[in-house]
Design an enzyme around this catalytic site. Structure first.
Site, PDB file in Angstrom:
ATOM      1  N   ASP A  11       4.017  -4.119   4.645  1.00 28.02           N
ATOM      2  CA  ASP A  11       3.240  -2.968   4.181  1.00 28.02           C
ATOM      3  C   ASP A  11       3.501  -2.811   2.689  1.00 28.02           C
ATOM      4  O   ASP A  11       4.621  -2.528   2.272  1.00 28.02           O
ATOM      5  CB  ASP A  11       3.668  -1.703   4.933  1.00 28.02           C
ATOM      6  CG  ASP A  11       2.654  -0.580   4.785  1.00 28.02           C
ATOM      7  OD1 ASP A  11       1.701  -0.734   3.994  1.00 28.02           O
ATOM      8  OD2 ASP A  11       2.819   0.462   5.450  1.00 28.02           O
ATOM      9  N   ASP A 105      -3.631  -3.951   2.596  1.00 30.58           N
ATOM     10  CA  ASP A 105      -2.227  -3.948   2.189  1.00 30.58           C
ATOM     11  C   ASP A 105      -1.249  -4.022   3.351  1.00 30.58           C
ATOM     12  O   ASP A 105      -0.062  -3.751   3.172  1.00 30.58           O
ATOM     13  CB  ASP A 105      -1.931  -2.686   1.374  1.00 30.58           C
ATOM     14  CG  ASP A 105      -2.146  -1.415   2.179  1.00 30.58           C
ATOM     15  OD1 ASP A 105      -2.956  -1.434   3.124  1.00 30.58           O
ATOM     16  OD2 ASP A 105      -1.514  -0.391   1.856  1.00 30.58           O
ATOM     17  N   GLU A 106      -1.705  -4.438   4.518  1.00 27.74           N
ATOM     18  CA  GLU A 106      -0.839  -4.378   5.700  1.00 27.74           C
ATOM     19  C   GLU A 106      -1.205  -5.496   6.661  1.00 27.74           C
ATOM     20  O   GLU A 106      -2.382  -5.777   6.894  1.00 27.74           O
ATOM     21  CB  GLU A 106      -1.001  -3.010   6.370  1.00 27.74           C
ATOM     22  CG  GLU A 106      -0.080  -2.738   7.530  1.00 27.74           C
ATOM     23  CD  GLU A 106      -0.329  -1.364   8.127  1.00 27.74           C
ATOM     24  OE1 GLU A 106       0.391  -1.025   9.087  1.00 27.74           O
ATOM     25  OE2 GLU A 106      -1.229  -0.643   7.658  1.00 27.74           O
TER      26      GLU A 106
END
Length: 492
Positions: A11, A105-106
């Site tokens: 993350d 983003d993860e």
């Protein structure tokens, strides 16, 4: 559950805000809020410096400004975020073929499937190496969680924030989870959390002690069984490399309620075109068109229409959205509009009815053009250009524009004054390039002036200069890469 912590969850830390801080040296270490800047804007991401003031994602921007009046408020630059995300996801795919992105983003990574980790030691080494590679390639930090299941890996990465790594050893799951809030578990939102609190359950340990039967009685069988398994740390879900999209949609919130029915129709048509662009970009077609309308009183209506087959034809989506709009009362005002497509497929079944209508319209247009050209001088090509320009926006080909002759004023009448070009708008945070001072970004604009800070990634904080909004030496620019481009993986 695995016997080794070989499922990794990455993350990125405050992703949008961190990209902005890396891109704009003067903002490093300062409160940065990225999101909509209008009266009805919403925070997308806040830097950790801004979070100390109570600012968080999904908060109205107006409220964030009251909590953090001195923060830097910037528009999102999704093109740059997407480019940085592609670099990060490329690094993850070097570790394993099984990478499950959840957002820009993860992502989850199955390290065992890639042969990069088989036990705690190798998993930790891989996680630390990944964090270092991300820092080198993007200049950003990410938090890594390692565990024997997806749920626990995600919990671990959250606990490791910011810029940390946490590995949960198999067999220690219940001990680690017990003191945590029930809101830590996936699927436990504010409503479920409050319901459990009223029953005296606030921690994961208390959730496990309540037992499966009690949880089923409180929240229902499917949710209760799932909660109990999560409280015990049990999760057998595999990492899935490709996740099928279920829908594609776009929506806009307006600073001022829309009351003009013609304007509302125009916005729906524009959203339909944007939705089709996104639909085609994902390689899909769809058969159900959905219209979303949020009215002045915050009531939200959705209307849908299912076609005979999947389509990615913008004309078909526009027509369906327009029909759906006719069934919605907008007299009180509209604050949000959205158009979506569901029932996605990887192929397109052409809408024969729409095709026949399009053919009829084309034939009628051709007949009209032929009738207009009977007494006209000039070539057919000139006539066609003039017809196209009649309804075109400013700057398109048409009378007086490229490809069409200028229309002379009537004899004896005053010459028409040339239309003034609309004032250029400069959004805070957007990239610009000046002919003399080079690359920079907009700090703010108003009263005919725009303030620009001239700096770039890797440079010292730059100087601020102010220009007229119509300065011919200032123009919009593409984002610069966050780090040098000597490594092909860092090219943005």
């Amino acid at each position: 559950m695995r016997a080794a912590p070989t499922i990794l969850h990455l993350d990125m830390d405050a992703f949008y805000a961190s990209v902005e801080q890396a891109s704009k040296p003067s903002l490093r270490g300062k409160a940065v809020i990225v999101g909509g800047l209008g009266p009805r804007g919403v925070v997308a991401t806040a830097s950790y410096e801004a979070r100390r003031f109570g600012v968080h994602s999904a908060m109205p921007t107006a409220q964030a400004r009251r909590l953090c009046p001195n923060g830097a408020y910037l528009i999102p630059r999704f093109r740059l975020y997407q480019a940085v995300s592609e670099v990060v996801m490329g690094l993850l795919r070097e570790l394993s073929p099984l990478v499950e992105p959840l957002s820009l983003d993860e992502a989850f990574v199955d390290l065992e499937a890639g042969g990069t980790a088989f036990d705690s030691e190798s998993a930790r080494e891989t996680g630390e190496r990944l964090r270092a590679d991300i820092r080198a390639a993007t200049g950003l930090s990410g938090s890594v969680g390692l565990a024997g299941s997806k749920m626990l890996a995600k919990v671990a990465s959250e606990e490791a924030k910011p810029a940390g790594l946490l590995l949960i050893e198999p067999g220690t799951e219940r001990e680690l989870l017990a003191p945590m809030s029930v809101r830590t578990l996936p699927g436990v939102g504010p409503v479920t959390g409050e319901h459990l609190r009223r029953a005296g359950i606030t921690t994961v340990g208390e959730l496990a002690e309540a037992g499966e039967d009690e949880l089923v009685r409180m929240v229902g069988r499917s949710h209760g069984v799932g909660l109990y398994r999560m409280a015990l740390g049990l999760d057998d879900r595999p990492v899935v490399a490709e996740r099928d999209a279920k829908s594609v949609s776009v929506e806009d919130t307006f600073d001022v309620d829309l009351h003009d029915r013609v304007r509302i129709r125009t916005e729906v048509q524009r959203l339909a075109d944007r939705c089709v662009q996104r639909l085609r970009g994902s390689g899909h077609s769809g058969r159900t068109i959905v219209l979303k309308v949020r009215r002045y009183d915050f009531s939200t209506l959705t209307r849908s229409e299912t076609l005979r087959g999947p389509t990615d034809d913008p004309a078909v989506v526009r027509e369906a959205a327009a029909r759906l709009l006719e069934a919605v009362d907008t007299t009180g005002g509209v604050r949000l509009l959205g158009v979506g497509v569901t029932g996605l497929a990887d192929y397109t079944q052409e809408d024969l009815f729409a095709q026949s209508m399009a053919a009829e319209e084309a034939a009628a247009a051709e007949a009209a053009a032929g009738a207009a050209g009977e007494g006209a001088t000039g070539t057919v090509g000139q006539e066609a250009d003039g017809a196209a320009g009649a309804g075109a926006p400013s700057g398109a080909a048409g009378p007086g524009g490229p490809g069409g002759p200028a229309e002379a004023p009537e004899a004896g009448g005053p010459a028409e004054e040339p239309e003034q070009a609309p004032e250029r708008r400069w959004a805070a945070g957007s990239d610009v390039l000046h002919a003399v001072y080079g690359p920079g970004w907009v700090q703010g604009s108003g009263v005919g002036r725009v303030t620009v800070r001239f700096e770039q990634p890797g440079s010292p904080p730059g100087r601020v200069r102010t220009f007229r909004v119509d300065d011919p030496e200032l123009e919009p620019s593409d984002p610069l890469p966050l780090v040098g481009q000597e490594d092909p993986r860092t090219t943005l």
